[in-house]
Design a protein around this motif. Structure first.
Motif, short mmCIF file in Angstrom:
data_model
loop_
_atom_site.label_atom_id
_atom_site.label_comp_id
_atom_site.label_asym_id
_atom_site.label_seq_id
_atom_site.Cartn_x
_atom_site.Cartn_y
_atom_site.Cartn_z
N GLY A 74 0.80 -1.23 0.00
CA GLY A 74 0.00 0.00 0.00
C GLY A 74 0.83 1.27 0.00
O GLY A 74 0.59 2.18 -0.80
N ASN A 75 1.81 1.37 0.90
CA ASN A 75 2.68 2.54 0.88
C ASN A 75 3.51 2.56 -0.39
O ASN A 75 3.78 3.62 -0.97
CB ASN A 75 3.59 2.54 2.11
N GLY A 76 3.92 1.37 -0.83
CA GLY A 76 4.73 1.28 -2.04
C GLY A 76 4.01 1.75 -3.28
O GLY A 76 4.61 2.41 -4.14
N ILE A 77 2.72 1.47 -3.38
CA ILE A 77 2.01 1.87 -4.60
C ILE A 77 1.78 3.38 -4.64
O ILE A 77 1.72 3.98 -5.71
CB ILE A 77 0.70 1.07 -4.78
N ARG A 78 1.69 4.00 -3.46
CA ARG A 78 1.63 5.47 -3.46
C ARG A 78 2.97 6.05 -3.94
O ARG A 78 3.00 7.00 -4.73
CB ARG A 78 1.29 6.01 -2.06
N CYS A 79 4.07 5.47 -3.46
CA CYS A 79 5.39 5.91 -3.92
C CYS A 79 5.55 5.65 -5.42
O CYS A 79 6.11 6.48 -6.15
CB CYS A 79 6.48 5.19 -3.14
N PHE A 80 5.04 4.51 -5.88
CA PHE A 80 5.06 4.17 -7.30
C PHE A 80 4.37 5.26 -8.12
O PHE A 80 4.90 5.75 -9.12
CB PHE A 80 4.35 2.83 -7.49
#
Length: 277
Positions: A74-80
């Motif tokens: 979840g945090n990763g896809i925002r960064c993505f």
């Protein structure tokens, strides 16, 4: 190799432009070295922006700091999504990015000033699909008994494309997460291992959460974990469908929408630096 470093509430990632190939440019073993905080760049995972699949604009894959590959982050896809605006050379408020992941299509929306809202899709509650052997044959896993290190816990389980075991406690500060986290992660009732969240209810609209992430250990935040936390809170009658979830790295706004059954997560994604390796 060029990279950018981003974080979402302290959950940090190395982002790599991988659009020229449909396979990650580094191996899981190389990702482990990159994530090392003393001998590498330092991160909870390496995220790759790959070419489109299944009518999506981009494909996301991620290697955890231990080299394992989760279905989603979840945090990763925002960064993505924020990294994609960097690659495209502009941040367009309101723009949506349908992204293909191992958990299906996930759609972030750019809100501006580093904030991203993500449609995380529907939570999966069926035990076999989470997966867990708890309450086999039942419709969901809520308030089930689980013995870990000779202590009995009351747990609920949710998948947000990846498995979560959720435990409500009086105080998250009192949990010896480094000791108990690995025992939950590798428990026999979780055939694909599990993320584990310990949750303290401050108010029906405000929860505190600490997490042991499968493949990464203690992290400052977990977006899918925050979503699963609110779903479990609603199922246990402990919180509202719209909540602030406070994690060690900051707060996420989570909504489990009753009309479409989707979970929506809003939070920051901030660039730390770029470099060459």
């Amino acid at each position: 190799m060029q990279f950018s470093k981003y974080h979402g509430l302290g959950n940090d990632f190395i982002l790599i432009d991988n659009r020229q190939s449909d396979q990650p440019l580094v191996t899981p073993a190389e990702a482990v070295k990159m994530c090392d905080r003393h001998f590498g760049i330092g991160a909870d995972g390496v995220i790759f922006v790959l070419p489109p699949q299944n009518n999506c604009q981009y494909t996301m894959r991620i290697f955890n700091s231990d080299g394992s590959e989760p279905e989603m982050c979840g945090n990763g896809i925002r960064c993505f999504a924020q990294f994609v605006t960097e690659l495209e050379g502009k941040e367009e408020v309101g723009k949506q990015y349908p992204i293909h992941t191992l958990a299906g299509t996930i759609t972030p929306t750019i809100k501006g000033e580093g904030m991203i809202r993500v449609d995380m899709g529907e939570p999966e509650l069926t035990p076999a699909k989470i997966p867990t052997t708890l309450n086999q044959g039942g419709e969901k896993v809520v308030r089930e008994s689980l013995t870990v290190a000779d202590k009995e816990y009351e747990v609920s389980c949710v998948s947000m494309g990846n498995p979560h075991c959720l435990v409500f406690v009086d105080s998250v500060a009192d949990i010896d997460l480094e000791k108990i986290g690995p025992l939950f992660e590798t428990h026999a009732v979780f055939p694909q291992k599990t993320n584990t969240e310990f949750i303290e209810v401050v108010r029906p609209d405000y929860l505190k959460m600490r997490v042991w992430e499968r493949g990464a250990g203690i992290t400052l935040a977990c977006g899918t974990g925050a979503c699963a936390t609110v779903v479990a809170g609603v199922l246990n009658g402990k919180c509202d469908r719209t909540c602030t979830v406070e994690l060690p790295g900051g707060c996420l706004e989570i909504e489990w929408n009753e009309e479409d059954n989707h979970v929506y997560m809003t939070g920051p994604a901030l660039k730390v630096f770029s470099g060459n390796m």
